[in-house]
Write a protein that holds these residues in place. Structure first.
Motif, PDB file in Angstrom:
ATOM      1  N   TYR A 191      -5.015   3.638   4.964  1.00 16.45           N
ATOM      2  CA  TYR A 191      -4.838   2.529   5.916  1.00 16.45           C
ATOM      3  C   TYR A 191      -4.125   3.044   7.159  1.00 16.45           C
ATOM      4  CZ  TYR A 191      -5.984  -1.061   2.443  1.00 16.45           C
ATOM      5  OH  TYR A 191      -6.623  -1.862   1.538  1.00 16.45           O
ATOM      6  N   GLN A 206       1.638 -11.824  -1.932  1.00 16.96           N
ATOM      7  CA  GLN A 206       0.371 -12.095  -1.240  1.00 16.96           C
ATOM      8  C   GLN A 206      -0.409 -13.210  -1.928  1.00 16.96           C
ATOM      9  OE1 GLN A 206      -1.061  -7.909  -0.941  1.00 16.96           O
ATOM     10  NE2 GLN A 206      -2.653  -8.899   0.227  1.00 16.96           N
ATOM     11  N   GLU A 236      -5.305  -3.977   9.240  1.00 16.71           N
ATOM     12  CA  GLU A 236      -4.097  -4.228   8.466  1.00 16.71           C
ATOM     13  C   GLU A 236      -2.829  -3.871   9.239  1.00 16.71           C
ATOM     14  OE1 GLU A 236      -3.798  -5.201   4.921  1.00 16.71           O
ATOM     15  OE2 GLU A 236      -5.881  -5.787   4.860  1.00 16.71           O
ATOM     16  N   ASN A 259      -8.082 -12.065  -2.268  1.00 19.96           N
ATOM     17  CA  ASN A 259      -7.359 -12.017  -3.532  1.00 19.96           C
ATOM     18  C   ASN A 259      -6.036 -12.755  -3.480  1.00 19.96           C
ATOM     19  OD1 ASN A 259      -5.974 -10.147  -2.108  1.00 19.96           O
ATOM     20  ND2 ASN A 259      -6.381  -8.425  -3.454  1.00 19.96           N
ATOM     21  N   GLU A 282     -13.593 -10.529  -1.008  1.00 22.69           N
ATOM     22  CA  GLU A 282     -12.913  -9.888  -2.138  1.00 22.69           C
ATOM     23  C   GLU A 282     -13.294 -10.587  -3.435  1.00 22.69           C
ATOM     24  OE1 GLU A 282      -8.879  -9.966  -0.697  1.00 22.69           O
ATOM     25  OE2 GLU A 282      -9.501  -8.846   1.053  1.00 22.69           O
ATOM     26  N   LEU A 288      -4.079 -13.573   5.246  1.00 17.12           N
ATOM     27  CA  LEU A 288      -3.994 -12.546   4.187  1.00 17.12           C
ATOM     28  C   LEU A 288      -5.323 -11.876   3.891  1.00 17.12           C
ATOM     29  CD1 LEU A 288      -1.455 -14.282   1.831  1.00 17.12           C
ATOM     30  CD2 LEU A 288      -1.221 -11.977   2.725  1.00 17.12           C
ATOM     31  N   GLU A 289      -6.419 -12.505   4.274  1.00 20.01           N
ATOM     32  CA  GLU A 289      -7.736 -11.901   4.026  1.00 20.01           C
ATOM     33  C   GLU A 289      -7.914 -10.612   4.810  1.00 20.01           C
ATOM     34  OE1 GLU A 289      -7.176 -15.014   4.355  1.00 20.01           O
ATOM     35  OE2 GLU A 289      -8.018 -15.872   2.538  1.00 20.01           O
ATOM     36  N   LYS A 300     -17.390  -5.484   3.445  1.00 22.10           N
ATOM     37  CA  LYS A 300     -17.336  -6.176   2.150  1.00 22.10           C
ATOM     38  C   LYS A 300     -18.585  -7.002   1.901  1.00 22.10           C
ATOM     39  CE  LYS A 300     -12.329  -6.411   2.175  1.00 22.10           C
ATOM     40  NZ  LYS A 300     -11.167  -7.205   2.574  1.00 22.10           N
ATOM     41  N   ARG A 302     -14.356   1.525   7.831  1.00 23.84           N
ATOM     42  CA  ARG A 302     -14.453   0.177   7.258  1.00 23.84           C
ATOM     43  C   ARG A 302     -14.464  -0.866   8.368  1.00 23.84           C
ATOM     44  NH1 ARG A 302     -10.025  -1.588   3.613  1.00 23.84           N
ATOM     45  NH2 ARG A 302     -11.563  -3.134   3.000  1.00 23.84           N
ATOM     46  N   TRP A 324      -5.664  -3.441  -9.482  1.00 17.57           N
ATOM     47  CA  TRP A 324      -4.303  -2.981  -9.171  1.00 17.57           C
ATOM     48  C   TRP A 324      -3.609  -2.378 -10.388  1.00 17.57           C
ATOM     49  CZ3 TRP A 324      -3.228  -3.324  -4.035  1.00 17.57           C
ATOM     50  CH2 TRP A 324      -4.036  -4.181  -3.293  1.00 17.57           C
ATOM     51  N   TYR A 379       0.798  -1.233   0.000  1.00 22.69           N
ATOM     52  CA  TYR A 379       0.000   0.000   0.000  1.00 22.69           C
ATOM     53  C   TYR A 379       0.833   1.288   0.000  1.00 22.69           C
ATOM     54  CZ  TYR A 379      -3.463  -3.327   1.867  1.00 22.69           C
ATOM     55  OH  TYR A 379      -4.265  -4.408   2.094  1.00 22.69           O
ATOM     56  N   HIS A 405     -15.874  -5.597  -3.336  1.00 24.60           N
ATOM     57  CA  HIS A 405     -14.419  -5.437  -3.231  1.00 24.60           C
ATOM     58  C   HIS A 405     -13.633  -6.312  -4.226  1.00 24.60           C
ATOM     59  CE1 HIS A 405     -11.174  -4.095  -0.420  1.00 24.60           C
ATOM     60  NE2 HIS A 405     -10.574  -5.204  -0.811  1.00 24.60           N
TER      61      HIS A 405
HETATM   62  C1  GTR Z   1      -6.632  -7.676   2.114  1.00 27.28           C
HETATM   63  C2  GTR Z   1      -6.331  -7.777   0.663  1.00 27.28           C
HETATM   64  C3  GTR Z   1      -5.899  -6.442   0.211  1.00 27.28           C
HETATM   65  C4  GTR Z   1      -6.938  -5.389   0.516  1.00 27.28           C
HETATM   66  C5  GTR Z   1      -7.380  -5.481   1.937  1.00 27.28           C
HETATM   67  C6  GTR Z   1      -8.509  -4.539   2.300  1.00 27.28           C
HETATM   68  O1  GTR Z   1      -6.910  -8.865   2.675  1.00 27.28           O
HETATM   69  O2  GTR Z   1      -5.343  -8.729   0.428  1.00 27.28           O
HETATM   70  O3  GTR Z   1      -5.577  -6.482  -1.116  1.00 27.28           O
HETATM   71  O4  GTR Z   1      -8.002  -5.533  -0.350  1.00 27.28           O
HETATM   72  O5  GTR Z   1      -7.716  -6.777   2.259  1.00 27.28           O
HETATM   73  O6  GTR Z   1      -9.639  -4.965   2.430  1.00 27.28           O
HETATM   74  O7  GTR Z   1      -8.236  -3.374   2.480  1.00 27.28           O
END
Ligand code: GTR
Length: 920
Positions: free
Chosen positions: A266, A704, A319, A544, A387, A840-841, A383, A358, A458, A179, A417
């Protein structure tokens, strides 16, 4: 007599003698006059709408006069334009003897006209007037004339209807984290392209979108300068000026079109120069809130609000901040909100700009509860289907969360998303999308939409298509934007009308007869079911880190937990049903199946693919416009079909393989073989269709990405790279069957022991233990190892105080002279007293050390504890501090950095036999 007067007199004469016939019909060769009376032309949105109307009238042959309202009546075609509350509207109504009884909601409008009376466009507010003007423009374009009689009134169901654009890229910038993308012309040339912005904003207003979100990790260091922290700015002076210029331009142009710009960021990410100066990391999920970072962020936000008071903020508390906890509440209520308030105070403004929170990686209901007493103009966002796009029947705990947020009483926004399962093929199924929007209202009780690009998020503004000149998403995915907007405005539209509406749109697009255009629509709606069904029934994750269109490995079908299965996908983002492994077990036990089964989906997707291909083929030779794009759409339909068949055959093969797990009968494997072969054949077709059509399958090309293969450094981004993997899998499977039949080589290769590396520990651990049965692993409990994977036996474990791990987390500082992997054991339990495995989600940094995947599942057993899965963190020579967050975990030891760790399941938890070796 001047020309204009002649015109008027003639007009009067004619309209007196033939009052039922319009002036336009009588002297079409001469210019007709249309007078637009505007009650408040100073409003920029109204001005914009009126201008559009004027151009449309000119194109159909009118001479147009725009005037303020006066006490005298105008003659000829008069169009009165006003907001509902404007006092001057009443005067006009009585002057022309009109009445306006319309009751309008926010952004609503009405257009009315009786024969021989002026036309009235009334908006609830300036946006309503704008939409009213544009609606009339559309009608003029459709019919080529100004209606004689009209009576419509509309208002949106969803209060926010927004799209987003990422100032992010497919790969990381050198030396930077996830990011972290300063706004520069080198990274984002399109950001400075005003013509492109106008095209995009026009598309938005055309579709009545009213919000535009810009996503970025930490935008402030590209947009504001702080006197206390001059070194935090990340761009040079020239770029800084360009950023100011384009941001102003964008916000002004957006405002004209009724669009509100919202800057997303973020937390907690700090600019690189700031981090370096203070010897900090730019982001660290496990660091507590540090005063200097809080002060810097608060001041940045204040400066931003001061400079752009009409821009909203979208906040991700997760995050780079600790997942869920007091820090989130504190950061929001003690840094972010005060920052906004400081900015407002500095310019003496009392109207609060909107803040959207969020619900990602944070406990949003809790944060909202603490924040609402401090700030009123709050919104929430979560969401829709993770994603991806998987279902219009969401349920379970995720649906609960949405409802909880909706019921706070503030506006709750549905975030569609990333769409990782739709990339890169074209997707715009009106049927699926309409049902999704209906579910947003009925299941989630939400009333706002935030829409990601359909694919290539992206890689904005480009699509993944191979073409001489890269295609733009805004052109290619026109229907994606149009569909969501149409239903966000009004979701309750009759199916039959919708088929006609989209038939007409597609007929226009491809120069097709209406019936043939409906075939195109049918193809899109058939393919529209494929990716959602595949992911929700077979996928590893809604995130993703999985690229659905690249397929999946056999072991991912038969042992999904090994790949960090994200169970919410099945529990909340799919209709009730069964996973592949559940289905196989039930089959073996002769138990009743429930809901949507893997077998049913295999059959259904194949049927969808077949129907789609038939439908698109029917339309194909009638296309007269935009033939190249049609050929691409058709090719995508073939891609969907090949993909559907690939999955269906592989799933059928998996079920047979899983049966073997219970039956021990090699015949079950033999049955799977032709199915697996067939899946490879379908994948070969997919490669054929995509080879010259696409540059890549997925726009996120960082480490990722994990499923089907690790995507580091833009590898495994194309089907061509996956085909050999699937071919190898098939060869290996044949070999395994042969070996089983001849009773040789039938099991996993003997596991190699991991080589221990001595490192110098300077802080953190409180002693060592041997990785052997009976050894105690914590300093404050007597719990001891009862079994462990053989590979770990030579490693020297590090002891920690378990209670301390739960309260403050685990931190370790060490120095190594060679590359090492540090093995960490995660207890397989969602209870927060255990350290949670990297996910990673919810945490894009969860693979920064290569730690996101399970290397050995069920590798250690400790009496009274859940089974342990091993993850590996890689380090280069040097001194490092690793903070892994709160919760008990095992620190199993350091091993050679260059020693490979074959992924395996030690099977100690009493779990059934592992058969992954059949394929690897
Ligand atoms: C994560 C994803 C990112 C982004 C993030 C989000 O898990 O890998 O690419 O989309 O979530 O929701 O901000």
């Amino acid at each position: 007599m001047n020309k204009f007067l002649k015109y008027i007199i003639l007009n009067l004469l004619i309209s007196c003698s033939f009052s039922a016939i319009t002036f336009a019909e009588i002297i079409p060769q001469k210019k007709r006059l249309a007078t637009i009376l505007v009650t408040d032309a100073s409003q920029i949105r109204i001005k914009f709408g009126v201008e559009k109307l004027r151009s449309a009238l000119i194109t159909i042959g009118y001479e147009v006069k725009i005037k303020p309202v006066s006490k005298t009546k105008e003659i000829g075609n008069v169009i009165v334009i006003s907001t509902l509350s404007d006092e001057k509207l009443q005067n006009i109504l009585s002057l022309y003897n009109l009445d306006n009884k319309k009751d309008l909601g926010k952004e609503g409008f009405s257009i009315s006209k009786a024969i021989n009376k002026p036309m009235l466009i009334v908006g609830k507010d300036a946006s309503g007037v704008l939409y009213g003007c544009l609606e009339l423009v559309n009608q003029i374009k459709e019919t080529g004339k100004l209606s004689e009689e009209i009576n419509i009134s509309e208002q949106p169901e969803m209060v926010l209807r927004g799209t987003c654009i990422g100032l992010q890229k497919p790969t990381l910038l050198p030396g930077r984290g996830t990011y972290e993308y300063p706004y520069t012309p080198e990274s984002f040339p399109w950001f400075y392209d005003k013509a492109m912005w106008i095209q995009y904003l026009d598309m938005m207003v055309e579709n009545r979108y009213n919000s535009l979100y810009l996503w970025n990790g930490h935008p402030f260091s590209s947009l504001v300068k702080l006197k206390e922290y001059p070194y935090a700015v990340e761009v040079d002076d020239e770029t800084f000026k360009k950023n100011e210029d384009i941001f102003r331009f964008l916000t002004q142009e957006a405002d004209k079109r009724g669009i509100w710009v919202i800057q997303m960021f973020y937390n907690i990410i700090i600019p690189k120069p700031f981090a370096e100066k203070h010897n900090l990391e730019t982001q660290d999920r496990n660091r507590p809130i540090i005063p200097i970072i809080a002060d810097y962020t608060r001041k940045s936000i204040a400066a931003f609000v001061e400079k752009y008071p009409n821009v909203g903020l979208l906040i991700t508390l997760g995050e780079a901040m600790e997942g869920v906890g007091q820090d989130d509440v504190d950061w929001f209520t003690k840094t972010i909100i005060p920052g906004v308030q400081d900015g407002l105070k500095a310019i003496g403004q009392t109207t609060e700009p909107p803040i959207v929170l969020r619900a990602h990686d944070t406990d949003a209901p809790r944060v909202m509860k603490e924040a609402l007493p401090l700030y009123k103009n709050l919104f929430t966002m979560a969401k829709f289907n993770g994603e991806a796009l998987t279902t219009y029947t969401p349920r379970g705990s995720w649906a609960e969360l949405h409802r909880k947020l909706s019921r706070i009483g503030t506006v709750h926004v549905e975030n569609v998303h990333i769409l990782a399962n739709l990339e890169p093929f074209r997707y715009s199924s009106p049927d699926f999308i309409q049902k999704s929007v209906l579910a947003m209202h009925s299941v989630y009780e939400a009333n706002a939409l935030h829409l990601y690009p359909q694919a290539s998020y992206w890689d904005w503004p480009f699509t993944a298509d191979k073409a001489d000149k890269r295609l733009l998403q805004i052109d290619r995915d026109w229907m994606w934007y149009k569909t969501w907007a149409r239903y966000a405005w009004n979701s309750n539209r009759k199916r039959e009308n919708e088929v006609n509406y989209w038939g007409k749109e597609l007929a226009k697009k491809y120069g097709l007869p209406q019936e043939k255009a409906k075939n195109v629509l049918a193809a899109m709606e058939e393919t529209g079911e494929i990716s959602p069904k595949l992911l929700r029934r077979y996928g590893i994750t809604d995130g993703n880190r999985q690229t659905l269109t690249l397929g999946m490995l056999m072991t991912q079908f038969i042992n999904p937990f090994r790949y960090g299965l994200f169970t919410m996908l099945y529990e909340s983002e799919a209709p009730e049903g069964e996973m592949i492994i559940e289905y196989a077990e039930k089959e073996w036990k002769n138990e009743k199946h429930i809901g949507e089964t893997p077998v049913r989906v295999a059959d259904e997707v194949v049927a969808h693919g077949k129907k789609a291909v038939e439908a698109i083929d029917k339309a194909s030779k009638f296309v007269t416009k935009d033939k190249t794009e049609f050929a691409r759409l058709k090719n995508d339909t073939y891609c969907y079909n090949a993909m559907a068949n690939f999955y269906a055959e592989k799933v059928r093969a998996s079920l047979s393989v899983l049966r073997y797990k219970y039956s021990n009968d090699v015949k079950d494997l033999e049955k799977a073989l032709p199915l697996l072969q067939s899946s490879v054949n379908h994948f070969t077709d997919l490669v054929k269709y995509t080879k010259n059509a696409y540059l890549y399958a997925n726009s996120m090309q960082t480490k990722q990405r994990k499923i089907p293969m690790r995507g580091v450094d833009a590898t495994f981004i194309h089907w061509e790279e996956m085909l050999p993997v699937y071919q190898k899998e098939l060869v290996r499977f044949k070999f395994s069957i042969d070996s089983l039949k001849s009773q040789k080589n039938v099991s996993v290769k003997q596991a190699t022991l991991f080589e221990n590396v001595e490192v110098k520990i300077s802080a953190g651990s409180e002693g060592f233990y041997q990785n052997e049965k009976g050894q105690e692993v914590f300093t404050d409990t007597l719990s001891a190892i009862s079994d462990l994977a053989v590979q770990l036996k030579q490693l020297k474990g590090l002891k920690f105080n378990r209670e301390k791990q739960q309260i403050v987390g685990t931190s370790l500082t060490f120095t190594t002279t060679e590359s090492v992997k540090l093995l960490v054991g995660f207890f397989n339990d969602k209870n927060r007293k255990f350290l949670q495995a990297p996910e990673l989600e919810t945490d894009a940094s969860a693979n920064d050390y290569g730690q996101s995947e399970i290397k050995i599942s069920n590798a250690v057993l400790i009496a009274g504890f859940p089974a342990v899965n091993i993850h590996a963190y890689s380090f280069k020579p040097g001194t490092h501090t690793l903070n892994v967050g709160k919760g008990a975990c095992l620190v199993v030891g350091f091993m050679k950095g260059n020693q490979e760790i074959p992924i395996s399941d030690a099977g100690l938890a009493g779990n059934k036999k592992n058969i992954d070796w059949l394929f690897e």
